[in-house]
Design an enzyme around this catalytic site. Structure first.
Site, short mmCIF file in Angstrom:
data_model
loop_
_atom_site.label_atom_id
_atom_site.label_comp_id
_atom_site.label_asym_id
_atom_site.label_seq_id
_atom_site.Cartn_x
_atom_site.Cartn_y
_atom_site.Cartn_z
N SER A 93 -10.16 -0.19 3.48
CA SER A 93 -9.39 -0.35 4.73
C SER A 93 -8.88 1.01 5.19
CB SER A 93 -8.17 -1.23 4.49
OG SER A 93 -8.57 -2.48 4.00
N GLU A 148 -4.08 4.17 6.58
CA GLU A 148 -3.76 3.93 5.17
C GLU A 148 -4.36 5.01 4.28
OE1 GLU A 148 -3.65 2.91 1.38
OE2 GLU A 148 -5.55 2.24 2.20
N ARG A 160 0.84 -1.22 0.00
CA ARG A 160 0.00 0.00 0.00
C ARG A 160 0.87 1.26 0.00
NH1 ARG A 160 -3.03 -3.68 -0.49
NH2 ARG A 160 -5.17 -3.83 0.30
N1 EPU Z 1 -10.67 -10.15 10.56
C1 EPU Z 1 -11.34 -10.11 11.77
N2 EPU Z 1 -12.28 -9.15 11.93
C2 EPU Z 1 -12.59 -8.23 10.98
C3 EPU Z 1 -11.89 -8.27 9.76
C4 EPU Z 1 -10.92 -9.23 9.57
O1 EPU Z 1 -11.12 -10.92 12.65
O2 EPU Z 1 -13.46 -7.40 11.22
C5 EPU Z 1 -9.69 -11.22 10.34
C6 EPU Z 1 -10.24 -12.25 9.33
O3 EPU Z 1 -10.99 -13.22 9.95
C7 EPU Z 1 -8.98 -12.81 8.73
C8 EPU Z 1 -8.03 -11.62 8.76
O4 EPU Z 1 -8.56 -10.70 9.70
O5 EPU Z 1 -8.44 -13.81 9.57
C9 EPU Z 1 -7.84 -10.98 7.41
O6 EPU Z 1 -9.09 -10.49 6.92
P1 EPU Z 1 -9.36 -10.26 5.36
O7 EPU Z 1 -8.98 -11.46 4.61
O8 EPU Z 1 -10.73 -9.71 5.23
O9 EPU Z 1 -8.30 -9.18 4.94
P2 EPU Z 1 -7.77 -7.88 5.63
O10 EPU Z 1 -6.39 -8.08 6.11
O11 EPU Z 1 -8.76 -7.40 6.64
C10 EPU Z 1 -6.71 -6.97 3.41
C11 EPU Z 1 -6.69 -5.67 2.67
C12 EPU Z 1 -8.00 -5.45 1.89
C13 EPU Z 1 -8.15 -6.60 0.92
C14 EPU Z 1 -8.15 -7.92 1.71
C15 EPU Z 1 -8.20 -9.11 0.81
C16 EPU Z 1 -5.21 -4.18 3.92
C17 EPU Z 1 -5.13 -2.99 4.81
N3 EPU Z 1 -6.46 -4.57 3.59
O12 EPU Z 1 -7.75 -6.85 4.40
O13 EPU Z 1 -7.86 -4.26 1.13
O14 EPU Z 1 -9.36 -6.47 0.19
O15 EPU Z 1 -6.95 -8.01 2.50
O16 EPU Z 1 -6.97 -9.25 0.15
O17 EPU Z 1 -4.19 -4.74 3.53
C18 EPU Z 1 -8.29 -1.91 1.07
O18 EPU Z 1 -7.08 -1.75 1.07
O19 EPU Z 1 -9.11 -0.95 1.03
C19 EPU Z 1 -8.82 -3.26 1.19
C20 EPU Z 1 -10.11 -3.50 1.33
#
Ligand code: EPU
Length: 336
Positions: free
Chosen positions: A235, A331, A160
């Site tokens: 995010s 971010e 990012r």
């Molecule tokens: N999780 C929670 N609670 C929540 C959200 C997530 O416990 O409310 C846990 C999930 O269960 C999982 C882990 O966190 O174990 C990761 O969650 P997820 O796969 O949804 O991905 P993320 O790390 O929350 C990142 C990106 C997203 C992208 C997704 C999928 C960043 C800051 N965010 O989110 O990007 O869509 O992975 O690749 O890296 C964005 O940048 O705007 C964005 C949406």
């Protein structure tokens, strides 16, 4: 070319924050942009407005980058090389590529924003980052109105992150982005858990680009709010990287903490999990809050101000630091 006065920016930012631009102009061509920049240096650039939080009226001239157009530069047996102007909508571009059977960005379906801003934060989702397919980025230097070109490595892409968020912030306008996509032998990236499960659920064993895109769309729609309905900027925070030592300590207390190994002594933990565990998920304070299905996303339910949302973000940072001894980095580009 006409400069308008006192224009509401509510429909120009996906958070739906209602602040005014004292002066506003939309440019639809590279040359128009160049002309404006010859006389105006104190400018505020606005493209898709999908990664910013506006906290007050903008005194500078707001330039809305609305330069459209996709051109195919060249093709060989396996690849197509395209240049896409900054004002093209990112998701529409992804869908167009899929209709042409061009592969490489299907995992990045439904990400809000325009093509011209995708390199700034190196958008990424489900195991793919846009840096993987960008060959170069074209820009105009604000001070000189000179045309600049950045190779992939000159963009200094990171998680990012890019040079455009750092030393070139406020110095250049991105005008077009060039991509290298596959025409055949597509290298699908379906290893991300949720995609695999989604494809299996549909009994798809040999997925097409469209199948992957549809799976991503379904996953995103199931947990991320549509900015057309609920204002948001995706995010709000980055996923923090902590030392293994720190992680081991946390794991003793929180046995279910998810993690991704970054290096031998560094671990990335999902900010969404931290925020949920700290009790913020789904919390609503009047017209703003933390999304009920993804704690990483702050939302504007109607008429929240940028200040409201920024204060909530600061509160979350404070609690996460106190609870987990982790500093959450914002971010989204907060415009002070
Ligand atoms: N999780 C929670 N609670 C929540 C959200 C997530 O416990 O409310 C846990 C999930 O269960 C999982 C882990 O966190 O174990 C990761 O969650 P997820 O796969 O949804 O991905 P993320 O790390 O929350 C990142 C990106 C997203 C992208 C997704 C999928 C960043 C800051 N965010 O989110 O990007 O869509 O992975 O690749 O890296 C964005 O940048 O705007 C964005 C949406």
């Amino acid at each position: 070319m006409q400069i308008s006065e006192n224009i509401s920016l509510k429909k120009y930012n996906t958070f739906g924050i209602d602040v005014n631009a004292k002066r506003f102009i939309a440019v639809t061509s590279f040359y128009e942009l160049q002309e404006v920049l010859k006389t105006e240096k104190d400018v505020f650039l606005l493209s898709g407005g999908s990664n910013m939080l506006l906290t007050k009226d903008i005194d500078q001239l707001v330039i809305h980058i609305n330069i459209k157009g996709i051109s195919i530069d060249s093709e060989d047996e396996n690849h197509v090389y395209l240049t896409v102007n900054a004002g093209e909508d990112w998701h529409e571009f992804v869908i167009w590529c899929i209709s042409q059977d061009y592969g490489g960005i299907e995992n990045l379906s439904l990400i809000p924003g325009n093509v011209g801003t995708c390199p700034i934060q190196n958008i990424g989702a489900y195991g793919v980052e846009v840096k993987d397919v960008i060959t170069k980025v074209q820009a105009l230097e604000i001070d000189t109105s000179k045309k600049l070109e950045f190779s992939n490595s000159a963009c200094q892409f990171g998680y990012r992150n890019s040079i455009f968020k750092n030393e070139l912030k406020g110095k250049v306008v991105l005008t077009s982005v060039s991509f290298k996509l596959t025409k055949n032998a597509h290298q699908l990236n379906t290893s991300y858990g949720a995609i695999e499960t989604e494809l299996q659920d549909q009994n798809i064993t040999v997925p097409t680009l469209e199948d992957v895109s549809n799976a991503v769309i379904k996953i995103r729609q199931s947990k991320l709010p549509d900015p057309k309905q609920i204002g948001n900027s995706g995010s709000f925070f980055k996923n923090p990287v902590i030392s293994s030592e720190h992680f081991n300590k946390l794991q003793k207390k929180y046995s279910k903490i998810p993690s991704y190994k970054v290096s031998d002594d560094e671990i990335k933990v999902p900010a969404g999990w931290l925020i949920e565990t700290a009790g913020f998920k789904g919390k609503r304070f009047g017209d703003f809050g933390v999304h009920e299905k993804q704690a990483l996303v702050l939302v504007n339910y109607g008429n929240a101000s940028g200040k409201d949302i920024f204060e909530l973000a600061q509160k979350i940072q404070e609690v996460i630091l106190k609870t987990f001894d982790i500093t959450l980095e914002i971010e989204v580009n907060v415009i002070p």
